[in-house]
Scaffold this motif. Structure first.
Motif, PDB file in Angstrom:
ATOM      1  N   VAL A  92       9.374  50.889  64.782  1.00 57.13           N
ATOM      2  CA  VAL A  92       9.517  50.622  66.213  1.00 57.13           C
ATOM      3  C   VAL A  92       8.196  50.780  66.953  1.00 57.13           C
ATOM      4  N   GLY A 113       8.292  45.129  65.174  1.00 57.33           N
ATOM      5  CA  GLY A 113       8.954  44.545  66.327  1.00 57.33           C
ATOM      6  C   GLY A 113      10.439  44.829  66.372  1.00 57.33           C
ATOM      7  N   TYR A 114      10.869  45.897  65.711  1.00 56.99           N
ATOM      8  CA  TYR A 114      12.287  46.243  65.666  1.00 56.99           C
ATOM      9  C   TYR A 114      12.626  47.263  66.740  1.00 56.99           C
ATOM     10  N   GLY A 115      13.879  47.247  67.181  1.00 60.93           N
ATOM     11  CA  GLY A 115      14.398  48.264  68.063  1.00 60.93           C
ATOM     12  C   GLY A 115      15.292  49.211  67.275  1.00 60.93           C
ATOM     13  N   PHE A 116      15.671  50.318  67.899  1.00 59.66           N
ATOM     14  CA  PHE A 116      16.516  51.294  67.209  1.00 59.66           C
ATOM     15  C   PHE A 116      17.850  50.670  66.792  1.00 59.66           C
ATOM     16  N   ASP A 118      18.426  47.880  65.617  1.00 57.71           N
ATOM     17  CA  ASP A 118      18.282  46.990  64.461  1.00 57.71           C
ATOM     18  C   ASP A 118      18.353  47.744  63.138  1.00 57.71           C
ATOM     19  N   GLU A 246      21.387  50.952  71.858  1.00 56.00           N
ATOM     20  CA  GLU A 246      20.026  50.917  71.318  1.00 56.00           C
ATOM     21  C   GLU A 246      19.786  52.240  70.594  1.00 56.00           C
TER      22      GLU A 246
END
Length: 345
Positions: A92, A113-116, A118, A246
């Protein structure tokens, strides 16, 4: 067929072909979810237990630069949990500004480019989650965990339900709003003196945690308070996971069936856990085959990145069936740097 404890039997599929010999066979041989290395590893892992003749599974995604699988041999369960927290931090791009200063995130590594939301952490037994919960909490990573406990037995839930019953079914607000109002009332009541010795006080933090757990069910019930209270009283498991949250998702392999995530950590892939065996027992060939199918489910939950971790001393025998060239050479996490406050001249 990974739910034998619920009556599932893979033999049903085989007997269908015997009972209906003229049935047309349509082979679904393309995987539209996972990157090619993930598909290849999953097919190899399940091959020794496959009951499908000439099984083939081709990835629909053609990505020459798709990342290989990550693999981490942990010294302990706590070490494995730290690996998960550190890698999430990397993916992240840093949980906080302190991630770069402390050295938890290597500035030379580009974030994915990931969020939590994902990311998921999967495990064979619910008991494996405790070290991960502690490590993620310590790192400041938001997470949500699916539990098999009855929702009404969680601290604070019964008190919120009692408040809603006292209010009655009438009202202009939806259930989610009324749950928050009840939690606010209960939390504020905690420090007030009471003349009733029978009053049981619930901690404000438990009330707010209960309100958060109840939020998905409350939203689902709209304005129907009676339906909400009936669901709690039914003594059934209520799914408290919010797919829109998220937050990193923590799940057992059984609970993960049917779901997918861009990034998956599959922890505890080791002898005794996968295949699972109770102390002093040896799983039967049928049980081992079902455990392989469960591993296949776990591997194929991942779309882009998959990390497999296990004890350094007892990796799962299932891993021997996967081509080791599908795993990337693991680079150790950078050592944390001590932050030094610059002096003012």
């Amino acid at each position: 067929a990974i739910y034998s404890f619920r009556g599932a039997d893979v033999g049903y599929f085989l007997r269908f072909a015997e009972d209906f010999t003229d049935a047309r066979t349509v082979r679904l041989a393309r995987n539209y979810r996972s990157a090619p290395p993930i598909v290849a590893a999953a097919v190899q892992a399940i091959a020794p237990a496959s009951l499908v003749r000439d099984r083939r599974l081709e990835p629909a995604r053609r990505e020459a630069e798709a990342p290989l699988l990550g693999r981490y041999a942990a010294a302990s369960a706590a070490d494995e949990a730290r690996f998960v927290a550190h890698t999430v931090d990397q993916l992240v791009g840093g949980v906080s500004l302190g991630s770069l200063d402390s050295g938890r995130v290597d500035s030379r590594v580009q974030a994915g480019g990931y969020g939590f939301g994902d990311i998921a952490v999967l495990y064979r037994t619910d008991a494996q989650a405790a070290p991960v919960v502690e490590a993620l909490g310590r790192a400041g990573v938001p997470f949500q965990k699916r539990t098999h406990n009855r929702l009404r037995d969680r601290p604070g839930v019964a008190e919120i339900a009692r408040e809603l019953r006292l209010q009655g079914p009438d009202g202009d607000d939806d259930v989610a709003t009324r749950v928050r109002q009840a939690a606010r009332k209960l939390a504020g009541r905690h420090d007030l003196p009471s003349l009733d010795p029978e009053t049981v006080r619930v901690r404000p933090e438990d009330v707010w945690s209960a309100a958060e757990l109840l939020a998905p069910l409350a939203r689902e019930c709209g304005r129907d308070v009676a339906r909400f209270l009936a669901a709690l009283a039914a003594d059934t498991e209520v799914d408290a996971l919010d797919p829109r949250a998220e937050a990193v998702t923590l799940l057992t392999l059984h609970a993960a069936k049917g779901l997918e995530f861009p990034v998956v950590f599959l922890i505890g892939v080791e002898d005794g856990l996968l295949p699972h065996a109770f102390p002093g027992t040896t799983p039967t060939p049928e049980q081992v085959a079902e455990e392989r199918r469960l591993l296949f489910v776990g591997l194929t939950r991942a779309r882009d990145r998959l990390y497999v971790s296990h004890s350094r001393h007892r990796p799962s025998p299932f891993l021997r069936d996967i081509d080791q060239r599908l795993f990337e050479p693991w680079r150790e996490a950078p050592a944390a740097r001590r932050h030094v406050q610059p002096r003012l001249l």
